[in-house]
Design an enzyme around this catalytic site. Structure first.
Site, mmCIF file in Angstrom:
data_model
loop_
_atom_site.group_PDB
_atom_site.id
_atom_site.type_symbol
_atom_site.label_atom_id
_atom_site.label_comp_id
_atom_site.label_asym_id
_atom_site.label_seq_id
_atom_site.Cartn_x
_atom_site.Cartn_y
_atom_site.Cartn_z
ATOM 1 N N GLY A 1 42.247 44.006 37.445
ATOM 2 C CA GLY A 1 43.338 44.594 38.214
ATOM 3 C C GLY A 1 43.611 46.019 37.756
ATOM 4 N N SER A 2 44.855 46.413 37.847
ATOM 5 C CA SER A 2 45.189 47.810 37.573
ATOM 6 C C SER A 2 45.013 48.208 36.112
ATOM 7 C CB SER A 2 46.614 48.099 38.003
ATOM 8 O OG SER A 2 46.736 47.884 39.389
#
Lengths: 367, 650
Positions: B320-321
């Site tokens: 993810g981020s």
């Protein structure tokens, strides 16, 4: 085609002794199998008989050509031996931690066993040229020793300390037989004393452990030490006349480890007592005597060296194997020739017989 | 023709052959003398030993080495276990004591009755173990009635125990009986019935912990009773192992994860030493030793949440981020953007015939590098990733330790995945599409990383770029407490980032936590500067996921995984780098960040004598679950923005 003298000089007594020894072996293997697994005993005994049959063919092959070819092909034999040992290290089958076997279809073969005979041929080749009444000097010993060092190291790497040691002892025996100058002997012994610690330091831990156990079997009373006490009880309890064939109780309760291979002499001594064991030793003595006789009658030094070398191979295997089973020598993996279960051991023993016969048969030929 | 025929040879070699014969004869005579000694002189004694059958070996298993945490707390211990066995021949007949066995030992005779009767017939002298590891009360009962209980004996055995149970199960692993296959392979003198490390540290350091086996050669009588001890080899206890983890911190990590499914990895950023490595749900490793019921075992292996799975090192999730650290580093280093480059985020990025959305639908407006990280702007990363291409991104990801095992040494470490054009071609047969690069740039798509890898990456950012191999063992100690081996930190590589660019990234990570617009404002600490990055790993990748999630009843199962990676390196105190994943935790800020924050504060409290001002421990529990997170108020007067109000990139 076949010279009649070749047949007339064939040592039938030697062959008869081999048949008797191998027969004793098959019978003992049959008895040595675990109780309730009699079928297993049959399987082992039949397999051993088959190996003996194959051994007879190998023997015939070995004496079919003139032994001088062994002299001429010494380099080919040497290189093949080294290659097969290297092959084992790379591709060999691993059995209980050691890499010793080459798989040949359904069969497994140990090239380290043949290396013992290769050592005999290599030394016979060099010593028959350089030996003299004044004894071998350093120069004569250096090259063959260097050559044999390569297979020796390859065998140690498997690791198979027992076989490596037997090879070294055979080489030493042949060197002593050839005669060695006193100065050279002193020099070699002192070199050895200096080199051993250096060599030892470069060994791996487990190899050191093997050497320590080799020198002092009491180090391992739960392993090798346990085997020894059980085999001593088996031999000792056989007493004078033995418990009778198939009646051994030590072996019957499977207390004996590896009883059909390296410890077969204990089974035999338990069942046949001092009488049987001594008879076996006498059979071996007669066999070795016939071997030396062939060497004695040989018309050239190469033949004599071959015979003495092969005889020393048999003698040391017998001495070390029975000595270890009786607890006077450390436990190492050395089979009892003709008796212990095992194909490689049988084939190589029969090769040795073939070499002796070869020399004996051709004592009057001059080509 | 090489063979030499020499005329003088008869004078020399031949003459020596009789000597050889004499030598051989002498050798065989030695053998004969020995035979005579064994079979005639000592024959009677050996015959007696042979009849009594006679010499046995009793193995003595050495105590396994202890495993301690870095402060010396015992994590894996040994305790005595009492086993009851019965020798049927001595019970005479065994049937008579059946009622006593039921009364004193609570033995199920439906099972044991037939077994013992059979044993009595077949091998009456061999002891049968009927009950292992009895408690002290029962031991007292058995001892008190020993006269009635003929043929019953109690043996003591050293048995592994894990005092902290489930919280260390994944890291320490457990021990079990050696299998036949292992026996064949080992060649290390182990025998059937020996306990060996099965997983985790127990397995990794098996050689050190096992010790050397001992035993006795004993002579036994017809009843199997020891008459005399012939030889003894004392067992050598195993070495102790001092780990780098802190039991207190580990306990805190497990507590913080609570009922969640997830993992926590905490490292010392300046050495790679593992401070905590937890995975939940867990299991009790003691059950593997004392033996578990079929139902317990079935419960373990059939549990949907897979308690045996070590998520900290074996769990591979899209980062993810948290991956944006890589994207930013690559963009800055390759000169695609610099600190001042302004990219406009309208809330989406049109690429080809498709719109790629930013998590903030309204858009971030003009965004610079630091802000892109702080507010986790997806559009910024799409554009950087697009210009870099997937292969250049992959280079930086690999340099950051992703896509390869860290080599921590524990079993089952996952490699994760760093996608490249070549990789896709090889594994799917289809060419890479540029749109996929955009997904990769925000840590979705084919990307996979383990919590251990992400913690390791954070550690490298924290310490100025050095990637260490995560290290679980600090030293090996001999039983006399002398140090047998000390493990030193091992450098795996360096992040390919200039100090200047690393500083930009750090500034971004700082603002994630410490600015109002940062995605993890809730995770800030007034006293210690925490750097961090939130992340959300998509579980459901469909376009109508919002509707889909609203419609499905088993909502939770399709929720995204929540990530938070962080570090804290205050002056004068030891630093810490952390990665937290909470499966189906939704957004990183709401579930994972509080765990990381409270763990960091706990570590600081442990290391900093003046750390009492900010009471992390009591409030920590409140921060664990998203439902209670909003009730948490920082001790400072600053207004609190509820975490629910914040949205993360999909």
């Amino acid at each position: 085609m076949i010279d009649r003298r070749l047949v007339s000089h064939f040592d039938w007594w030697l062959l008869l002794l081999v048949f008797i020894l191998a027969g004793v072996g098959v019978a003992s293997i049959y008895s040595a199998a675990e109780p309730g697994a009699r079928g297993l005993g049959q399987i082992f005994a039949v397999k051993q008989a088959i190996w003996f049959g194959l051994g007879l063919m190998v023997m015939a092959l070995v004496f079919s050509f003139h032994y001088h070819f062994m002299d001429r092909w010494v380099w080919i034999i040497y290189i093949l031996t080294v290659l097969s040992l290297a092959w084992v290290l790379v591709f060999g089958k691993t059995v209980s931690g050691s890499q010793r076997w080459i798989s040949l279809g359904p069969l497994a073969f140990q090239p380290s066993e043949t290396a013992k005979l290769t050592a005999v041929i290599v030394l016979a080749h060099f010593y028959s040229r350089s030996g003299s009444a004044s004894g071998l000097g350093l120069r004569e010993i250096a090259l063959p020793a260097a050559l044999l060092f390569v297979p020796f190291l390859l065998i140690l790497a498997q690791p198979d300390l027992g076989t490596g040691m037997v090879m070294a002892i055979i080489a030493a025996s042949m060197t002593f037989y050839a005669g060695i100058r006193r100065r050279t002997l002193v020099f070699l012994v002192s070199c050895g004393l200096v080199a051993l610690p250096l060599l030892y330091m470069n060994l791996k831990d487990y190899q050191k452990e093997r050497i320590k156990t080799f020198l002092d079997p009491d180090r391992d009373p739960l392993g090798a030490g346990y085997h020894i006490i059980q085999s001593k009880i088996a031999i000792g309890s056989g007493m004078f006349s033995g418990k009778g064939y198939m009646e051994g109780s030590q072996k019957a309760l499977s207390f004996l480890p590896e009883q059909h291979t390296d410890f077969i002499f204990a089974v035999l001594s338990e069942e046949w007592g001092l009488l049987g064991a001594t008879a076996l030793l006498i059979l071996f003595f007669a066999f070795l005597w016939r071997g030396l006789n062939a060497g004695y009658q040989s018309k050239d030094p190469f033949g004599a060296y071959i015979c003495v070398g092969v005889v020393s191979y048999f003698f040391w295997q017998v001495f070390i194997n029975t000595g270890m089973v009786m607890g006077i020598l450390p436990v190492v993996g050395v089979p009892l020739p003709f008796i212990s279960y095992g194909g490689s051991s049988m084939l190589v023993a029969m090769m040795g017989v073939g070499m002796i016969q070869n020399v004996g048969m051709r004592r009057f030929s001059y080509d | 023709m090489g063979t030499v025929i020499r005329t003088d040879w008869t004078d020399h070699s031949r003459r020596r052959i009789p000597g050889v014969l004499v030598f051989i004869l002498a050798g065989l005579c030695v053998l004969f003398v020995r035979l005579y000694q064994l079979q005639v002189l000592d024959g009677l004694e050996y015959a007696r030993l042979s009849e009594n059958n006679c010499v046995r070996i009793q193995r003595v298993v050495p105590a396994r080495g202890l495993i301690l945490d870095r402060t010396g707390q015992v994590l894996a211990d040994n305790r005595p276990s009492f086993d009851v066995s019965i020798t049927p021949s001595d019970a005479k007949p065994v049937k008579n004591i059946f009622p006593l066995l039921r009364e004193y030992l609570d033995l199920d005779l439906k099972i044991w009755g037939p077994r013992l009767l059979k044993a009595e017939k077949e091998a009456p002298f061999t002891p049968v173990v009927i009950k292992t590891d009895i408690d002290r009360d029962r031991l007292a009962i058995v001892s008190a009635h020993s006269l009635e209980l003929a043929g019953i004996s109690v043996q003591t055995r050293s048995q592994r125990s894990f005092p902290l149970g489930a919280s260390f199960a994944h890291l320490l692993g457990y021990v079990g009986e050696i299998t036949e296959k292992e026996l064949e392979k080992s060649g290390t003198g182990k025998i059937a019935g020996d306990m060996v490390g099965r997983t985790g540290v127990e397995r990794m350091f098996e050689d050190q912990l096992a010790g050397g086996k001992g035993g006795r050669q004993v002579e036994v009588d017809a009843r199997g009773r020891v008459v005399s001890v012939m030889r003894t080899v004392p067992a050598a206890p195993g070495n102790n192992l001092r780990l780098t983890v802190d039991a207190g911190l580990q306990a805190k990590a497990v507590e913080l994860l609570g009922e969640e499914t997830g993992a926590v990895v905490a490292l010392d950023p300046f050495s790679g030493r593992v401070l905590a490595l937890a995975s939940t749900p867990s299991f009790d490793p003691n059950l593997f030793i004392t033996g578990m019921t079929a139902r317990q075992w079935a419960g373990l292996v059939n549990d949907e949440r897979r308690p045996m799975h070590n998520r900290a090192i074996s769990g591979a999730y899209p980062p993810g981020s948290t991956y944006k650290v890589i994207t930013l580093m690559a963009g800055l280093e390759e000169g695609v953007v610099n600190q001042e480059t302004l990219l406009y985020c309208p809330g989406f990025y049109s690429f080809g015939n498709r719109d790629f959305w930013c998590w903030k639908r309204g858009g971030h407006g003009p965004v610079k590098a630091v802000q892109a990280l702080a507010e986790s702007c997806d559009v910024y990363c799409y554009r950087v990733g697009e210009q870099l291409g997937v292969d250049r991104l992959a280079y930086y990801a690999r340099s950051g330790g992703l896509g390869a095992v860290t080599g921590i040494g524990l079993d089952g470490e996952a490699r994760g995945l760093v996608p490249t054009m070549e990789w896709k071609k090889k594994h799917t047969g289809r060419p890479w599409t540029k749109g996929e690069t955009l997904s990769v740039a925000i840590g979705q798509g084919y990307n996979l990383a383990t919590p251990l890898q992400m913690a390791s990456l954070m550690a490298a950012v924290a310490n100025g770029g050095v990637l260490y191999r995560p290290q679980v063992a600090e030293r090996v100690e001999r039983p006399d407490h002398s140090v047998a081996h000390r493990f030193v930190p091992e450098v795996l590589g360096r992040l390919p980032a200039s100090p200047k660019n690393l500083a930009i990234i750090k500034q971004g990570l700082w603002e994630v936590v410490n600015t109002r617009n940062g995605t993890a404002w809730a995770a800030r600490s007034e006293k210690y500067g925490i750097y961090g990055k939130t992340g959300t790993a998509q579980v459901v990748g469909r376009k109508d996921r919002e509707n889909f999630l609203n419609q499905t009843s088993s909502h939770r199962r399709f929720q995204d995984h929540a990530w938070f990676t962080a570090f804290c390196t205050p002056k004068g105190l030891p630093g810490i780098a952390v990665a937290v994943i909470v499966e189906h935790g939704g957004h990183g800020a709401s579930t994972a960040a509080p765990v990381a924050r409270d763990l960091i504060l706990e570590y600081m409290r442990m290391s900093d004598p003046s750390a009492d001002d900010e009471k992390a421990p009591s409030e920590a529990a409140a921060g664990v679950t998203p439902t209670t997170a909003s009730t948490y108020t920082p001790t400072t007067a600053a207004a609190f923005t509820p975490v629910e109000g914040r949205r993360e990139s999909p």
